[in-house]
Enzyme design. Structure first.
Site, PDB file in Angstrom:
ATOM      1  N   ASP A   1       0.855  -1.179   0.000  1.00 55.03           N
ATOM      2  CA  ASP A   1       0.000   0.000   0.000  1.00 55.03           C
ATOM      3  C   ASP A   1       0.892   1.230   0.000  1.00 55.03           C
ATOM      4  OD1 ASP A   1      -2.071  -1.758   0.126  1.00 55.03           O
ATOM      5  OD2 ASP A   1      -2.691  -1.246   2.165  1.00 55.03           O
TER       6      ASP A   1
ATOM      7  N   ASP B   1     -15.538  -3.110  -1.151  1.00 50.86           N
ATOM      8  CA  ASP B   1     -15.113  -2.830   0.216  1.00 50.86           C
ATOM      9  C   ASP B   1     -16.366  -2.550   1.038  1.00 50.86           C
ATOM     10  OD1 ASP B   1     -12.568  -2.959  -0.884  1.00 50.86           O
ATOM     11  OD2 ASP B   1     -12.518  -0.798  -1.258  1.00 50.86           O
TER      12      ASP B   1
END
Length: 246
Positions: free
Chosen positions: A10, A131
């Site tokens: 990330d 998500d």
């Protein structure tokens, strides 16, 4: 079939970080050289990478291009990339950079026609990231909660031509709380699209549990591992062996 384990890289401000529940102000920096981290994951035996442009997810366009390019040039592994990719120009630009598969998240809710167009233009290369917060889809870097459920969105995309769905439980992401297998398996049973579990992997037991779930729900295709790898809570060799076990 073996599960695919995707170590997560990330990216925030060019560094490799992990967030807690997607909060940008709760970032732990693990490496300031993402390319070196990618090489370490390759040497550990992983065969694919999951990369997210965190700044891009909030900005709505690519921000960490230099870091992504460095990762792509450092390793021959296929990379699936997400974060702020919301138009065909952005999709094409990342593919031109050597990315194997693109993850579309917010745009799957706000512009589903783009998902279908991209999947038709790039067969087998478009993933949708779903998500969820309490079962409802979150968008805009998880800053907004939509009125659509994760399962409903997956069903709407059943015939879109996407190659996979990544299902993330936001409440567990970066928290080492274990996968939400119940929700992920339920979503996987609702569609025929391969589903990748994400959010909360804490140790080897999660990989073993996912392997067992995949024996019941064959389109469970793998999982993304983040903090547990960086913190040394999970051994890469053991995790890969568990993922490949029959």
């Amino acid at each position: 079939m073996a599960l695919t384990l995707y170590p997560a890289i990330d990216l925030k401000d060019g560094a490799c970080v992990r967030l807690r529940r997607g909060a940008m102000d709760q970032a732990t920096i693990y490496a300031d050289d993402p390319a070196s981290q990618a090489r370490a994951f390759q040497q550990a035996g992983f065969e694919a990478l999951h990369v997210v442009d965190l700044n891009g997810a909030f900005a709505g366009h690519g921000v960490n291009q230099a870091a992504v390019r460095a990762i792509s040039e450092a390793v021959p592994l296929p990379i699936q990339l997400g974060g702020g990719i919301r138009d065909m120009a952005g999709i094409e630009a990342w593919f031109d950079l050597g990315i194997a598969r693109i993850i579309l998240g917010s745009v799957a809710v706000k512009n589903p026609a783009l998902v279908r167009t991209a999947a038709a233009a790039f067969p087998g290369r478009i993933i949708v990231g779903i998500d969820a917060s309490d079962g409802m889809v979150a968008t805009e870097g998880w800053a907004e909660i939509s009125t659509i459920s994760a399962t409903d969105l997956a069903l709407r995309l059943e015939d879109a031509g996407i190659c996979a769905i990544i299902h993330t439980d936001i409440a567990r992401d970066g928290m080492l709380a274990g996968l939400n297998l119940e929700a992920t398996e339920a979503l996987a049973r609702s569609v025929t699209i391969p589903v990748i579990a994400s959010g909360g992997v804490a140790g080897l037991a999660d990989i073993i549990a996912l392997r067992e779930a995949a024996s019941r729900t064959p389109n469970l295709a793998g999982t993304i591992i983040g903090r547990a790898l960086y913190d040394g809570r999970i051994d890469a060799a053991a995790a890969l062996a568990a993922a490949r076990a029959c």
